[in-house]
Design a protein around this motif. Structure first.
Motif, PDB file in Angstrom:
ATOM      1  N   GLN A   1       4.538   8.027  -1.760  1.00  0.00           N
ATOM      2  CA  GLN A   1       4.338   6.666  -1.040  1.00  0.00           C
ATOM      3  C   GLN A   1       4.795   6.175   0.397  1.00  0.00           C
ATOM      4  O   GLN A   1       3.750   5.669   0.878  1.00  0.00           O
ATOM      5  CB  GLN A   1       4.367   5.677  -2.366  1.00  0.00           C
ATOM      6  CG  GLN A   1       3.782   5.821  -3.619  1.00  0.00           C
ATOM      7  CD  GLN A   1       3.307   4.587  -4.967  1.00  0.00           C
ATOM      8  OE1 GLN A   1       4.421   4.302  -5.180  1.00  0.00           O
ATOM      9  NE2 GLN A   1       2.201   4.430  -5.520  1.00  0.00           N
TER      10      GLN A   1
ATOM     11  N   THR B   1       5.529   7.704   2.750  1.00  0.00           N
ATOM     12  CA  THR B   1       4.982   7.818   3.935  1.00  0.00           C
ATOM     13  C   THR B   1       4.028   7.946   4.217  1.00  0.00           C
ATOM     14  O   THR B   1       2.922   7.976   4.897  1.00  0.00           O
ATOM     15  CB  THR B   1       4.748   9.621   3.657  1.00  0.00           C
ATOM     16  OG1 THR B   1       3.364   9.929   2.346  1.00  0.00           O
ATOM     17  CG2 THR B   1       5.788  10.266   3.029  1.00  0.00           C
ATOM     18  N   SER B   2       3.204   6.342   3.283  1.00  0.00           N
ATOM     19  CA  SER B   2       1.903   6.284   3.448  1.00  0.00           C
ATOM     20  C   SER B   2       1.787   4.685   4.672  1.00  0.00           C
ATOM     21  O   SER B   2       1.525   4.361   5.008  1.00  0.00           O
ATOM     22  CB  SER B   2       1.080   5.825   2.395  1.00  0.00           C
ATOM     23  OG  SER B   2       2.013   4.791   1.438  1.00  0.00           O
TER      24      SER B   2
ATOM     25  N   GLN C   1       8.422   5.309   6.295  1.00  0.00           N
ATOM     26  CA  GLN C   1       8.565   6.964   6.381  1.00  0.00           C
ATOM     27  C   GLN C   1      10.245   6.844   6.575  1.00  0.00           C
ATOM     28  O   GLN C   1      10.692   7.544   7.021  1.00  0.00           O
ATOM     29  CB  GLN C   1       7.730   7.056   8.097  1.00  0.00           C
ATOM     30  CG  GLN C   1       6.419   7.754   7.479  1.00  0.00           C
ATOM     31  CD  GLN C   1       5.442   7.992   8.815  1.00  0.00           C
ATOM     32  OE1 GLN C   1       6.442   7.880   9.367  1.00  0.00           O
ATOM     33  NE2 GLN C   1       4.753   7.830   8.308  1.00  0.00           N
TER      34      GLN C   1
ATOM     35  N   VAL D   1       0.946  13.438   9.212  1.00  0.00           N
ATOM     36  CA  VAL D   1      -0.480  13.065   7.806  1.00  0.00           C
ATOM     37  C   VAL D   1      -0.537  11.840   8.110  1.00  0.00           C
ATOM     38  O   VAL D   1      -1.904  12.331   7.443  1.00  0.00           O
ATOM     39  CB  VAL D   1       0.989  12.064   7.296  1.00  0.00           C
ATOM     40  CG1 VAL D   1       0.646  11.709   5.293  1.00  0.00           C
ATOM     41  CG2 VAL D   1       2.366  13.420   6.158  1.00  0.00           C
TER      42      VAL D   1
ATOM     43  N   PHE E   1      -3.285   7.901   8.844  1.00  0.00           N
ATOM     44  CA  PHE E   1      -3.273   6.826   8.103  1.00  0.00           C
ATOM     45  C   PHE E   1      -4.811   6.431   7.704  1.00  0.00           C
ATOM     46  O   PHE E   1      -5.116   6.819   9.205  1.00  0.00           O
ATOM     47  CB  PHE E   1      -2.173   5.885   8.501  1.00  0.00           C
ATOM     48  CG  PHE E   1      -0.895   6.387   8.769  1.00  0.00           C
ATOM     49  CD1 PHE E   1       0.032   6.219   9.909  1.00  0.00           C
ATOM     50  CD2 PHE E   1       0.144   6.183   7.069  1.00  0.00           C
ATOM     51  CE1 PHE E   1       1.282   6.868   9.480  1.00  0.00           C
ATOM     52  CE2 PHE E   1       1.122   6.486   7.522  1.00  0.00           C
ATOM     53  CZ  PHE E   1       1.564   7.292   8.472  1.00  0.00           C
TER      54      PHE E   1
ATOM     55  N   LYS F   1      -4.457   2.757   2.638  1.00  0.00           N
ATOM     56  CA  LYS F   1      -2.918   3.768   3.032  1.00  0.00           C
ATOM     57  C   LYS F   1      -2.194   4.225   1.559  1.00  0.00           C
ATOM     58  O   LYS F   1      -1.557   5.423   1.770  1.00  0.00           O
ATOM     59  CB  LYS F   1      -2.183   2.780   3.317  1.00  0.00           C
ATOM     60  CG  LYS F   1      -2.141   2.102   5.272  1.00  0.00           C
ATOM     61  CD  LYS F   1      -1.177   1.294   5.351  1.00  0.00           C
ATOM     62  CE  LYS F   1      -2.006   1.134   7.840  1.00  0.00           C
ATOM     63  NZ  LYS F   1      -1.091  -0.269   7.826  1.00  0.00           N
TER      64      LYS F   1
ATOM     65  N   ARG G   1      -3.784   6.296  -0.230  1.00  0.00           N
ATOM     66  CA  ARG G   1      -3.770   7.186  -1.069  1.00  0.00           C
ATOM     67  C   ARG G   1      -3.007   8.118  -0.446  1.00  0.00           C
ATOM     68  O   ARG G   1      -3.803   9.577  -1.054  1.00  0.00           O
ATOM     69  CB  ARG G   1      -5.587   7.247  -0.130  1.00  0.00           C
ATOM     70  CG  ARG G   1      -6.741   6.060  -1.124  1.00  0.00           C
ATOM     71  CD  ARG G   1      -7.638   6.499  -0.799  1.00  0.00           C
ATOM     72  NE  ARG G   1      -8.395   5.534  -1.054  1.00  0.00           N
ATOM     73  CZ  ARG G   1      -9.582   5.461  -0.874  1.00  0.00           C
ATOM     74  NH1 ARG G   1     -10.915   6.781   0.312  1.00  0.00           N
ATOM     75  NH2 ARG G   1     -10.564   4.920  -1.677  1.00  0.00           N
ATOM     76  N   VAL G   2      -2.281   8.472   0.155  1.00  0.00           N
ATOM     77  CA  VAL G   2      -1.669   9.535   1.144  1.00  0.00           C
ATOM     78  C   VAL G   2      -0.981  10.098  -0.604  1.00  0.00           C
ATOM     79  O   VAL G   2      -0.504   9.415  -1.490  1.00  0.00           O
ATOM     80  CB  VAL G   2      -0.674   8.973   1.780  1.00  0.00           C
ATOM     81  CG1 VAL G   2      -0.033   9.987   2.576  1.00  0.00           C
ATOM     82  CG2 VAL G   2      -1.725   8.563   3.656  1.00  0.00           C
ATOM     83  N   ASP G   3      -0.884  11.440   0.044  1.00  0.00           N
ATOM     84  CA  ASP G   3       0.091  11.903  -2.204  1.00  0.00           C
ATOM     85  C   ASP G   3       0.089  12.841  -1.458  1.00  0.00           C
ATOM     86  O   ASP G   3       0.027  13.794   0.085  1.00  0.00           O
ATOM     87  CB  ASP G   3      -1.622  11.945  -2.732  1.00  0.00           C
ATOM     88  CG  ASP G   3      -2.386  12.900  -2.630  1.00  0.00           C
ATOM     89  OD1 ASP G   3      -2.542  14.245  -1.301  1.00  0.00           O
ATOM     90  OD2 ASP G   3      -3.480  13.338  -3.241  1.00  0.00           O
TER      91      ASP G   3
ATOM     92  N   THR H   1      -1.443  15.907   0.942  1.00  0.00           N
ATOM     93  CA  THR H   1      -1.070  15.596   2.680  1.00  0.00           C
ATOM     94  C   THR H   1      -0.274  16.065   2.823  1.00  0.00           C
ATOM     95  O   THR H   1      -0.751  16.121   3.940  1.00  0.00           O
ATOM     96  CB  THR H   1      -1.546  13.967   2.477  1.00  0.00           C
ATOM     97  OG1 THR H   1      -2.512  13.576   1.681  1.00  0.00           O
ATOM     98  CG2 THR H   1      -1.991  13.831   4.073  1.00  0.00           C
TER      99      THR H   1
END
Length: 324
Positions: A251, A253-254, A269, A302, A304, A310, A312-314, A317
């Motif tokens: 999370q 990283t989003s 990040q 990654v 965005f 935002k 939804r990055v898992d 990814t």
């Protein structure tokens, strides 16, 4: 006709390894056995580069001949040997006449290629030579006898209890696999790709802290391995794998890093990059957040979506964003 002496196939064994063992047991030249099974002329490239640098994809006719000479049912060979998957991936080859039973070859690339099976497991089966097996994350370690099998120097098996740092990393990775094997396997491969291409700055050199960690480890273990080495980098690989498998850190990283120090969403990040540095024991973990670091570049890839996407990055990814 079945050969006078047969030997059982080993799980995940390469087809080239099994044919070679059959030939050795029967006092045959391995290229002659290969020609007999595949009904083809031997490849000069195989003679030049070495037998075990290749794996062979046998079509259905050749697979049936291998079952006949080995004395083992075809479904047993399908379950244990590698030729079935290779042939499926090679069906687009129109220059291979199926009726003739020709074979295909695939060059194996390190380090995720083949390794020698556990020596004690081989001895328990009564095998005089160690079979070559296809390496996979679940086969990095022989759990029964404690041997590290991947990336062996000079084909010398490593006892995990002689390398505490490697042993600890291996046990941490095995715990991740017990929770979610698919996720852990994909994450460890992505982490390997990142660390194998690690660069700090535009002119990497051995004085970089991470490079020195690997150099000291290589000197302490007393052997030289190919570069990039999966084994030498494995503690760092597992540290990053754990973060890719963590919902909390994924999370982060989003949320792009901003210069605002107050009221910014956490973790972001920068927190992720600082944690990577801390987990590998870097004295200055903040260097990973610089634009020059390949770790930072990897994380920026990654991408965005809109504001509502935002989160939804898992982990998938992160895996897709890995170099390679």
């Amino acid at each position: 006709m079945t050969y006078p002496f047969t030997t059982p196939p080993v799980a995940a064994e390469t087809t080239s390894s099994y044919i070679g063992r059959l030939a050795e047991m029967n006092g045959m030249d391995e290229y002659l056995a290969l020609s007999h099974i595949a009904l083809c002329g031997t490849y000069e490239s195989i003679r030049t580069n070495g037998w075990h640098h290749y794996d062979f994809a046998l079509n259905p006719r050749a697979a049936q001949r291998l079952a006949a000479v080995s004395g083992y049912p075809l479904n047993t060979l399908h379950r244990t040997l590698s030729f079935r998957d290779l042939w499926v991936h090679s069906k687009h080859r129109r220059d291979v006449p199926i009726a003739q039973g020709h074979l295909l070859k695939r060059v194996l690339t390190p380090p995720w290629n083949v390794v020698s099976a556990c020596p004690r497991c081989s001895a328990a089966r009564g095998l005089t030579t160690r079979p070559q097996i296809v390496l996979a994350p679940g086969r990095l370690v022989c759990l029964r006898h404690g041997f590290w099998l991947a990336d062996q120097p000079q084909d010398r098996p490593l006892k995990l209890d002689e390398y505490p740092g490697l042993e600890a990393a291996a046990h941490r990775f095995l715990r991740l696999r017990r929770k979610d094997a698919e996720r852990a396997d994909k994450a460890v491969f992505a982490a390997y790709q990142l660390w194998s291409q690690y660069r700090y700055g535009s002119h990497p050199h051995r004085s970089d802290v991470v490079q020195r960690i690997w150099q000291r480890r290589e000197n302490a273990w007393g052997w030289v391995v190919r570069d990039p080495s999966l084994t030498l980098r494995f503690p760092e690989i597992v540290a990053l794998t754990e973060m890719i498998c963590s919902r909390y850190w994924v999370q982060a990283t989003s949320r792009p890093f901003t210069t605002r120090t107050t009221h910014r969403p956490r973790p972001d990040q920068r927190d992720f990059l600082l944690e990577v540095g801390r987990r590998i024991g870097h004295p200055r973990p903040d260097v990973f957040s610089t634009n020059a670091s390949s770790v930072s570049s990897w994380l920026r890839r990654v991408g965005f979506g809109p504001v509502g996407e935002k989160e939804r990055v898992d982990w998938r990814t992160l895996v897709m964003a890995a170099p390679g």
